[in-house]
Design an enzyme around this catalytic site. Structure first.
Site, PDB file in Angstrom:
ATOM      1  N   HIS A  72      -2.264  -1.227  -4.262  1.00 20.22           N
ATOM      2  CA  HIS A  72      -3.872  -1.290  -4.112  1.00 20.22           C
ATOM      3  C   HIS A  72      -4.434   0.153  -4.292  1.00 20.22           C
ATOM      4  O   HIS A  72      -3.713   0.999  -4.118  1.00 20.22           O
ATOM      5  CB  HIS A  72      -4.355  -2.115  -3.404  1.00 20.22           C
ATOM      6  CG  HIS A  72      -4.501  -1.789  -1.780  1.00 20.22           C
ATOM      7  ND1 HIS A  72      -4.815  -2.407  -0.655  1.00 20.22           N
ATOM      8  CD2 HIS A  72      -3.716  -0.607  -1.231  1.00 20.22           C
ATOM      9  CE1 HIS A  72      -4.566  -1.771   0.190  1.00 20.22           C
ATOM     10  NE2 HIS A  72      -4.018  -0.737  -0.058  1.00 20.22           N
ATOM     11  N   SER A 111       0.847  -1.279   0.057  1.00 15.58           N
ATOM     12  CA  SER A 111       0.081  -0.005   0.047  1.00 15.58           C
ATOM     13  C   SER A 111       1.029   1.230   0.063  1.00 15.58           C
ATOM     14  O   SER A 111       1.755   1.528  -1.026  1.00 15.58           O
ATOM     15  CB  SER A 111      -1.050   0.134   1.116  1.00 15.58           C
ATOM     16  OG  SER A 111      -1.893   0.813   1.033  1.00 15.58           O
TER      17      SER A 111
END
Length: 215
Positions: free
Chosen positions: A136, A111
């Site tokens: 993501h 992330s």
């Protein structure tokens, strides 16, 4: 944050920090291990990215810039991700300061951790061979009146667009590819992260850094 290591991030952080004793002309001087590594221009970004941790990392980068604006800074990353605004404060400082910031992934960079890994200086982004990387889209959950939820939803879409734009720049991928690959959790091995453009080199030995920098 990645569910991949969610359970581990709930554990209390280790409070026992090793001390290093150095001999000086004035006698012995003791440092905690992280302060000693800071003297070598090494900063650790470990655990969840949040405001307090981000402030400490920003302060360390600014200190090292003031100490020597010509020497590289080495940012070691082992993080499951975290708060976007905290991560962006680190990102903006990395781009703002004069020294190159070399990023090295150890363990995992997921992330926001992956975003900061990719944001290192050109040709100075590294990954150890068994580290994992995950990208993501931003996560968000809101409560309140419908109008407030709508406002927050629009804001997170703006943030998503901005982060995708920046990721496309750092990886040299098209925006369309970034949008597709970040729609869901997208895990990569060290070699896959290199092929994707998130890092420049996978390191197996210390000498690999010197060999790669000579290319």
């Amino acid at each position: 944050m990645s569910s991949f290591d969610e359970q581990n991030t709930r554990l209390p952080s280790m409070t026992l920090v090793p001390m290093v004793v150095e001999q000086t002309s004035r006698g012995e001087r003791a440092y905690d291990i992280y302060s000693r590594m800071l003297k070598e221009r090494v900063i650790f970004l470990t655990g969840q990215v949040e405001e307090h941790m981000a402030n400490l990392i920003v302060a360390q980068m600014l200190f090292l810039e003031a100490e020597n604006p010509e020497k590289d800074i080495y940012l070691y990353i082992n993080s499951p991700g975290g708060v976007i605004t905290a991560g962006m404060s680190i990102y903006d400082t990395m781009q703002f300061i004069t020294p190159d910031v070399s990023t090295i992934c150890i363990g995992q960079a997921c992330s926001m951790g992956a975003f900061l890994l990719a944001a290192g200086a050109k040709s100075k982004r590294y990954c150890l061979p068994n580290a994992r990387v995950m990208i993501h889209q931003p996560l968000g959950g809101f409560q309140g009146q419908a109008s407030d939820i709508e406002i927050h939803a629009k804001e997170i879409l703006k943030v998503k667009k901005r982060m995708n734009d920046l990721m496309a720049i750092h990886t040299k991928k098209t925006l369309k590819i970034i949008e597709k690959d970040t729609e869901r959790d997208h895990f990569l091995s060290a070699e896959e992260a290199k092929k994707y453009g998130l890092v420049d080199c996978v390191l197996t030995e210390r000498k690999d850094v010197k060999n790669f920098s000579k290319k």
